[in-house]
Design a protein around this motif. Structure first.
Motif, PDB file in Angstrom:
ATOM      1  N   ARG A 428       0.660  -1.192  -0.137  1.00 38.64           N
ATOM      2  CA  ARG A 428      -0.053  -0.029   0.034  1.00 38.64           C
ATOM      3  C   ARG A 428       0.879   1.215  -0.167  1.00 38.64           C
ATOM      4  NH1 ARG A 428      -4.067   0.034   4.615  1.00 38.64           N
ATOM      5  NH2 ARG A 428      -2.657  -1.501   5.686  1.00 38.64           N
ATOM      6  N   GLN A 429       2.057   1.134   0.260  1.00 39.82           N
ATOM      7  CA  GLN A 429       2.953   2.265   0.437  1.00 39.82           C
ATOM      8  C   GLN A 429       4.169   2.325  -0.728  1.00 39.82           C
ATOM      9  OE1 GLN A 429       4.156   3.568   4.464  1.00 39.82           O
ATOM     10  NE2 GLN A 429       2.926   1.748   4.983  1.00 39.82           N
ATOM     11  N   LEU A 430       4.718   1.047  -1.391  1.00 40.59           N
ATOM     12  CA  LEU A 430       5.742   1.135  -1.829  1.00 40.59           C
ATOM     13  C   LEU A 430       5.308   0.209  -3.323  1.00 40.59           C
ATOM     14  CD1 LEU A 430       8.321   0.592   0.354  1.00 40.59           C
ATOM     15  CD2 LEU A 430       8.099   2.695  -0.602  1.00 40.59           C
ATOM     16  N   LYS A 431       6.212   0.725  -4.296  1.00 41.07           N
ATOM     17  CA  LYS A 431       5.792  -0.226  -5.421  1.00 41.07           C
ATOM     18  C   LYS A 431       7.371  -1.086  -5.586  1.00 41.07           C
ATOM     19  CE  LYS A 431       3.506   0.047  -9.066  1.00 41.07           C
ATOM     20  NZ  LYS A 431       3.135   0.410 -10.400  1.00 41.07           N
ATOM     21  N   LEU A 432       7.327  -2.375  -5.721  1.00 41.78           N
ATOM     22  CA  LEU A 432       8.526  -3.024  -5.981  1.00 41.78           C
ATOM     23  C   LEU A 432       8.714  -3.348  -7.582  1.00 41.78           C
ATOM     24  CD1 LEU A 432       7.135  -5.927  -3.498  1.00 41.78           C
ATOM     25  CD2 LEU A 432       9.094  -4.638  -3.103  1.00 41.78           C
ATOM     26  N   HIS A 433      10.184  -3.072  -7.885  1.00 42.73           N
ATOM     27  CA  HIS A 433      10.564  -3.239  -9.306  1.00 42.73           C
ATOM     28  C   HIS A 433      11.801  -4.154  -9.313  1.00 42.73           C
ATOM     29  CE1 HIS A 433       8.404   0.350  -9.808  1.00 42.73           C
ATOM     30  NE2 HIS A 433       8.816   0.951  -8.806  1.00 42.73           N
ATOM     31  N   GLN A 434      11.668  -4.970 -10.216  1.00 38.34           N
ATOM     32  CA  GLN A 434      12.826  -5.896 -10.476  1.00 38.34           C
ATOM     33  C   GLN A 434      13.901  -5.553 -11.052  1.00 38.34           C
ATOM     34  OE1 GLN A 434      11.939  -9.267 -13.115  1.00 38.34           O
ATOM     35  NE2 GLN A 434      12.732 -10.619 -11.761  1.00 38.34           N
ATOM     36  N   LEU A 435      15.205  -5.728 -10.703  1.00 41.21           N
ATOM     37  CA  LEU A 435      16.375  -4.936 -11.557  1.00 41.21           C
ATOM     38  C   LEU A 435      16.400  -5.697 -12.896  1.00 41.21           C
ATOM     39  CD1 LEU A 435      18.889  -5.293  -8.720  1.00 41.21           C
ATOM     40  CD2 LEU A 435      17.506  -3.493  -9.208  1.00 41.21           C
ATOM     41  N   GLU A 436      16.610  -4.869 -13.729  1.00 42.66           N
ATOM     42  CA  GLU A 436      16.711  -5.358 -15.072  1.00 42.66           C
ATOM     43  C   GLU A 436      17.730  -6.394 -15.365  1.00 42.66           C
ATOM     44  OE1 GLU A 436      17.190  -3.446 -19.781  1.00 42.66           O
ATOM     45  OE2 GLU A 436      16.920  -1.865 -18.061  1.00 42.66           O
ATOM     46  N   GLY A 437      17.565  -7.550 -15.927  1.00 41.62           N
ATOM     47  CA  GLY A 437      18.622  -8.659 -16.420  1.00 41.62           C
ATOM     48  C   GLY A 437      18.868  -9.361 -15.072  1.00 41.62           C
ATOM     49  N   HIS A 438      18.164  -9.260 -13.816  1.00 43.45           N
ATOM     50  CA  HIS A 438      18.379  -9.976 -12.739  1.00 43.45           C
ATOM     51  C   HIS A 438      17.397 -11.056 -12.586  1.00 43.45           C
ATOM     52  CE1 HIS A 438      19.542 -10.874  -8.727  1.00 43.45           C
ATOM     53  NE2 HIS A 438      18.193 -11.096  -8.344  1.00 43.45           N
ATOM     54  N   VAL A 439      17.774 -12.227 -12.664  1.00 47.19           N
ATOM     55  CA  VAL A 439      17.204 -13.568 -12.331  1.00 47.19           C
ATOM     56  C   VAL A 439      17.466 -14.181 -11.231  1.00 47.19           C
ATOM     57  CG1 VAL A 439      16.371 -15.523 -13.603  1.00 47.19           C
ATOM     58  CG2 VAL A 439      16.891 -13.667 -14.878  1.00 47.19           C
ATOM     59  N   SER A 440      16.542 -14.639 -10.462  1.00 45.90           N
ATOM     60  CA  SER A 440      16.728 -15.325  -9.018  1.00 45.90           C
ATOM     61  C   SER A 440      16.606 -16.685  -9.317  1.00 45.90           C
ATOM     62  CB  SER A 440      15.880 -14.726  -8.116  1.00 45.90           C
ATOM     63  OG  SER A 440      16.308 -15.226  -6.807  1.00 45.90           O
ATOM     64  N   GLU A 441      17.523 -17.418  -9.243  1.00 41.13           N
ATOM     65  CA  GLU A 441      17.688 -18.823  -9.409  1.00 41.13           C
ATOM     66  C   GLU A 441      17.347 -19.626  -8.141  1.00 41.13           C
ATOM     67  OE1 GLU A 441      20.944 -20.509 -11.230  1.00 41.13           O
ATOM     68  OE2 GLU A 441      20.726 -19.317 -13.226  1.00 41.13           O
TER      69      GLU A 441
END
Length: 476
Positions: A428-441
């Motif tokens: 409700r307060q923040l938006k989450l953004h994935q880092l470009e090119g970052h893949v979590s295995e």
């Protein structure tokens, strides 16, 4: 319904060894298709090691031999079930024992309670569950405070700053578990750090010795593990004495102290909850935020539900069941991440799956990671899609696997509550953004965790302006 005694999964490698060590097993060949032992002494252990994890080994095993397959642990046969249909057939008549508790305690060298009857076991399990549930109810404001402190910290970050999910959320999990289980001593960060140091040393070694014997071969590692276990037990006993003197009834430990359990039994139950609860809670939160950062549509839909149910009010315990879409998001997180990829049970009486007879005292592995990404059960199984749980067949399969419904273990319910409070406060307060090119295995070990640290960035959520009000002033 299968009584999976959930989250034996988190110790399955250890469980395999412990079961076969503790119980005499039939040496009759099961006749079930599968691998021959590659080594007379070790069976297929080297094959498991070469795959990198038991889960990856089971993926290949079931691809080659089908949903019912066998392999060898040392000189003894093991049967693995890799589909919902076959798991549904495997009914274990013993619903009183908890394989998670039994195996973890055997690995830790604990023995109390293992010889009690079924009635004693059931009563102790109910006490354990009610103690966790009671602590959540009495300490919900504290849980909310700990989550709000983390969110405020994230709000202070520059929007371009990379935020490490694993580091922050393991810290949150450790604080919530220690304070809700053991009390206010752990409001001191130094106490939490000391707890975490011993916790990590114990957790990292559980099961390794049973799989590859490496702990026994390294005197320094064994000494480090035993020292950490001794220090953790001393810490718990010290907390017991403090809580007994205060005679409070506000946290998990207090409920156990008010019962008829011996001090040794209380020590064991506290060790089980603090060890498993911390890791399960941390990884559920990590994966949930990771998947949300990669799915803006899901994140926005969750935000809409939170606004409709909570408005500007903090989340409360009575509102948690109303956050239906949040529950779907967490269910899909468990499924997509294969949070707990394997479970196991001892075949206490001769059984049968399809046309295959499973001899008494055979270890039966539930290849949950295989089932959770089976295309016959889940449409587009590798896609993160909470909407799949709108369909009844998906809900039934998830319940059968023990991840929802009456079979959900108290550690998982605890983790779901913490994760719900985190999502309700943060999204409700923040938006989450994935880092470009970052893949979590995924690293599918005892509990599936990211192979490396998982990073996101966060930005302040800009609320939409209100819609113009109609003539009645209701906006309709």
């Amino acid at each position: 319904m299968l009584d999976f005694a959930l989250f034996a999964v988190t110790f399955v490698l250890a469980l395999v060894g412990a079961v076969l060590y503790l119980y005499p097993s039939s040496r009759r060949a099961s006749g079930i298709p599968g691998l021959n032992p590659t080594d007379e002494k070790d069976g297929n252990l080297q094959d498991i090691a070469s795959k990198g994890s038991l889960h990856e080994f089971l993926v290949g095993l079931h691809q080659e031999f089908g949903p019912v397959a066998s392999f060898w642990f040392g000189g003894r046969p093991v049967v693995s079930l890799g589909s919902v249909d076959q798991l549904r057939q495997h009914v274990n008549p013993n619903h009183s024992t908890d394989s998670f508790e039994t195996m973890l305690k055997s690995l830790l060298g604990y023995r109390s309670g293992t010889g009690g009857g079924a009635t004693e076991t059931v009563l102790r399990k109910k006490l354990y569950e009610s103690a966790i549930d009671g602590s959540l109810k009495k300490n919900f404001p504290l849980l909310l405070q700990l989550v709000e402190e983390l969110v405020e910290k994230w709000k202070s970050f520059p929007e371009a700053q990379h935020t490490p999910l694993c580091a922050h959320l393991l810290g949150l999990a450790m604080k919530t578990v220690t304070q809700l289980a053991l009390g206010e001593r752990f409001q001191d960060d130094a106490q939490v750090i000391a707890f975490r140091r011993n916790h990590d040393a114990i957790w990292s070694e559980i099961g390794k010795g049973y799989l590859d014997g490496s702990l026994e071969k390294s005197s320094s590692r064994k000494e480090h593990y035993e020292k950490a276990l001794s220090q953790m037990e001393s810490l718990l006993l010290s907390v017991f004495r403090e809580r007994k003197a205060d005679r409070k009834q506000t946290v998990f430990l207090d409920a156990l102290l008010q019962s008829s359990l011996s001090e040794r039994q209380i020590l064991e139950d506290c060790m089980v909850f603090t060890l498993a609860g911390s890791v399960i809670t941390a990884n559920l939160c990590v994966w949930a935020l990771h998947f949300l950062s990669a799915s803006e549509d899901v994140q926005d839909r969750l935000y809409q539900e939170l606004q409709e149910v909570l408005g500007s009010d903090p989340v409360s315990l009575d509102k948690v069941p109303q956050l239906r879409y949040c529950q779907l998001v967490l269910n899909e997180t468990v499924r997509t991440a294969k949070l707990t990829p394997v479970a196991a049970r001892l075949q206490e009486v001769e059984g049968k799956v399809d046309q295959h007879v499973i001899p008494k005292e055979t270890l039966v592995v539930y290849a949950l990671g295989v089932v959770l990404q089976d295309g016959k059960t889940w449409n587009v199984p590798y896609r993160f899609d909470p909407d799949r749980f709108e369909e009844e067949p998906a809900r039934k399969s998830f319940c059968l696997l023990g991840f929802s419904g009456n079979q959900t273990c108290p550690e998982l319910r605890f983790a779901y509550t913490v994760a719900t409070v985190l999502l309700a406060t943060l999204v409700r307060q923040l938006k989450l953004h994935q880092l470009e090119g970052h893949v979590s295995e995924v690293r599918s070990e005892l509990v599936s965790s990211p192979r490396d640290e998982t990073w996101v960035t966060v930005s302040r959520r800009r609320t939409e302006p209100p819609e113009p009000s109609g003539p009645s002033g209701t906006g309709q």
